[in-house]
Scaffold this active site. Structure first.
Site, short mmCIF file in Angstrom:
data_model
loop_
_atom_site.label_atom_id
_atom_site.label_comp_id
_atom_site.label_asym_id
_atom_site.label_seq_id
_atom_site.Cartn_x
_atom_site.Cartn_y
_atom_site.Cartn_z
N GLY A 410 -8.69 13.51 21.12
CA GLY A 410 -7.76 13.72 22.49
C GLY A 410 -7.88 12.55 23.51
CB SER A 411 -7.11 12.72 27.18
OG SER A 411 -5.69 13.03 26.88
CB THR A 412 -12.57 11.82 25.23
OG1 THR A 412 -12.15 11.91 23.77
CG2 THR A 412 -12.65 12.99 25.82
CG MET A 413 -8.16 7.18 21.41
SD MET A 413 -9.83 6.85 20.37
CE MET A 413 -9.07 5.13 20.08
CE LYS A 414 -4.50 9.98 27.35
NZ LYS A 414 -4.19 11.12 28.16
#
Length: 665
Positions: A410-414
């Site tokens: 999810g957005s922890t990939m950002k």
């Protein structure tokens, strides 16, 4: 006539020579006997090679049975009985008895036996035929074995190695357990149903145990073992008259559910496991590591039991023939902080999820958790079928080890995407105009659009995009970076390769085939969807690399492992400082405000991954939060919780994380 006489004379000489050659020799007889011995043809050895006095003393049945039984019990292998003829011919003429040497070698369950034996051969005449026969006695079987002696096998079990945390706290030790049992003379059978229900067994089982042949009225009849952690339940059971709970030796897991998936437990030997392990000295009765480190380090922890073969004389004295000294298993110390693990478990125990904490400077894994969990003490002592069935059928799958799996980040990939984009020329101050909640590059994307959750800013730079987790911004910088540079950037973080970690962890992937096949897939992958998968360990360690100014350490679990760099030059110090500043603003100004903890400067990145079959449908949501305390940056914590859609999404994970920080030191 002269010719005839010559032929007759020649025939007489030949017959005389033949008679001499056919005359039996003791060394030939001994050689034949040792050949039979090596083939373990005991019946023929007895029938054709032993002296009359020997067969008078020892019955054939006893002779054959003793050899066969002992060789079986001692697990004799590689038997080698040797008679080496001397280089010079020996003269046995006119001798009635000779002594010749042999060497006896064999491998046994207690090591090698190697000894010399002087064999006496006696000339005997049977059925008008003269031959050499062996004077046999029990020392042929084992050295110094006399009639009336007993051959014993001694065994000293090895102590299994114990497992400790970084502070010396026990995680798996040779401890104790309660052994519930009944004393028949003090037990009232009216309590049979009550006892069977408390023990989760049947009245018939209890009666069967009490009815065994060895049982005396005053004897304690063991029924079930309970871990020391279940003291209250044991106290309830022993309220029944005639029921006692003495302590007995048992493998003990003091942190129980908190460390179950990491440590594993001991279990009974299965037929399948025995086939694989029987050549390593295991017996069918041995217990072996099941799951976790107990299984992974079985050979190291198990040690080697001491075994001996000895003779017990009639007067009680003993004489050791051979022995293998006992070798206790090795102890292990982990980098794990057991109290941290326990504290984290208390916050997550009702959740389906996983978490890890890593020291960014050393790579030491301080916590590695999967929830919900199970009590390994139940398994090692014998879990009931009903209890096991309940665990198996639990929809939250408490037997599943989640920290070894890979999830959509999810957005922890950002945080990782930001690093890759900065390395490929992204200006962090560049603003993207994003006026709407949905966006697509152009009509070639058909009905597919990227959706952002928050519309706080219409002019979005990197800081804003991280604070409010803007999917559209990251989709656009992903496209600017390009599929080739994006994939190469992820490979620098270790995507697509085996995680260099003691415990097997699923490798992270860019996609199912390792490639980015379309612009839509690139856009999705940049904000943590697509086919991107990461383990929670790799996710936390990737953020460690950013926080550690571009150096990602190899994650280590054993205290004996030395810290080592795994990935270097992930980003510049300038870019690392920029991202760390923005991670702090995610909490102070952005969507993770609920992570604020008094006295700590919590920073990090949230993430929500929607797991669904296709766009436009509703799926389940996993919520993640990678965080650390900037006032004390000696730990990066990553928590992933499953199915959080109805509980606030990633905000729920943030709240669980906050409770951990509030309760941990």
């Amino acid at each position: 006539m002269k010719k005839v006489w010559f032929l007759l004379a020649s025939m007489i000489v030949i017959l005389a020579l033949s008679a001499c050659q056919e005359k039996p020799q003791p060394d030939d007889r001994l050689q034949a006997y040792t050949d039979l011995w090596n083939k373990q043809k005991f019946e023929k050895m007895y029938d054709s090679y032993l002296t009359s006095s020997t067969t008078d003393t020892f019955k054939k049945e006893d002779f054959v049975k003793r050899y066969k039984d002992l060789y079986k019990d001692l697990e004799v292998d590689n038997l080698k009985v040797t008679y080496k003829k001397p280089q010079e011919d020996q003269d046995f003429k006119d001798k009635e008895e000779v002594k010749l040497p042999i060497t006896i070698e064999m491998k046994t369950l207690a090591g090698e036996i190697n000894y010399e034996k002087e064999v006496t051969l006696t000339k005997e005449k049977r059925d008008d035929k003269e031959d050499w026969y062996i004077q046999w006695d029990t020392t042929f079987i084992l050295p110094n074995l006399e009639e009336g002696d007993k051959v014993r096998i001694g065994s000293i079990p090895a102590k299994r190695g114990e497992i400790f945390d970084r502070n010396g706290e026990p995680l798996a030790v040779n401890g104790q357990a309660y052994e519930i049992g009944v004393v028949p003379q003090d037990f009232n059978e009216k309590d049979l149903d009550k006892l069977s229900k408390l023990l989760e067994t049947t009245p018939e089982y209890i009666q069967e145990q009490m009815g065994q042949s060895w049982v005396k009225p005053s004897h304690l009849v063991p029924l079930k073992k309970y871990p020391l952690t279940q003291k209250e339940k044991v106290e309830e059971i022993v309220k029944i008259g005639g029921v006692l709970s003495p302590k007995t030796e048992a493998r003990e897991y003091p942190y129980a559910e908190a460390t179950a998936h990491l440590i594993g437990h001991l279990g009974n030997m299965t037929a399948e496991k025995y086939e694989k392990l029987k050549d390593k000295g295991y017996s069918k009765e041995d217990r072996v590591g099941i799951r976790g480190l107990e299984q992974l380090f079985e050979e190291k922890l198990r040690g080697q039991s001491g075994k001996s073969i000895y003779i017990e004389k009639e007067d009680g004295e003993t004489e050791t023939i051979t022995e293998i000294p006992v070798k206790d298993g090795e102890n292990m110390t982990l980098t794990i902080d057991a109290e941290m693990q326990k504290t984290l478990y208390q916050q997550m125990k009702t959740e389906a999820g996983t978490a890890t904490a890593i020291h960014p400077k050393t790579g030491e894994v301080l916590s590695l958790l999967s929830t919900p969990s199970y009590d390994p003490n139940e398994f090692v002592l014998g879990i009931s079928s009903s209890r096991y069935k309940a665990l198996e059928e639990n929809p939250k799958k408490p037997l599943l080890n989640r920290f070894s799996l890979a999830y959509s980040p999810g957005s922890t990939m950002k945080g990782i995407t930001s690093t890759v984009a900065l390395n490929n020329g992204l200006d962090p101050n560049k603003t993207f105009s994003i006026p709407d909640k949905q966006w697509q590059k152009d009509s070639s994307w058909g009905d597919y659009k990227v959706t952002r959750v928050f519309t706080n800013d219409s002019s979005v730079d990197l800081e804003s995009a991280l604070k409010f987790s803007d999917n559209i911004y990251f989709a656009q910088i992903g496209l600017e970076t390009g599929d080739k540079n994006f994939v190469e950037g992820l490979k620098k973080f270790g995507f697509g390769e085996e995680i260099p970690f003691t415990y097997p962890i699923t490798a992270s992937q860019v996609s199912n085939n390792g490639k980015i096949s379309s612009e839509i897939q690139l856009a999705d992958s940049a904000f943590g969807q697509g086919e991107i998968l990461m383990s929670v360990l790799h996710l936390a360690n990737s953020y460690c690399g950013i926080i550690n100014d571009g150096t990602m350490m190899k994650p280590i679990l054993l205290d004996s492992e030395k810290s080592a760099e795994w990935k270097t030059e992930l980003l510049s110090k300038e870019h690392a400082e920029l991202l760390k500043t923005n991670f702090r603003k995610v909490v102070t100004e952005g969507i993770a405000g609920k992570a604020a903890v008094k006295g700590k400067a919590i920073a990090g990145k949230t993430g929500t991954a929607e797991i669904k079959s296709e766009q436009g449908t509703t799926g389940t949501e996993n919520g993640s939060f990678v965080s650390y305390d900037q006032n004390n940056p000696n730990m990066v914590l990553a928590i992933l919780l499953e199915d959080v859609a109805e509980r606030g999404g990633s905000t729920h994970t943030v709240e669980v994380t906050k409770r951990f920080y509030e309760s941990w030191k």
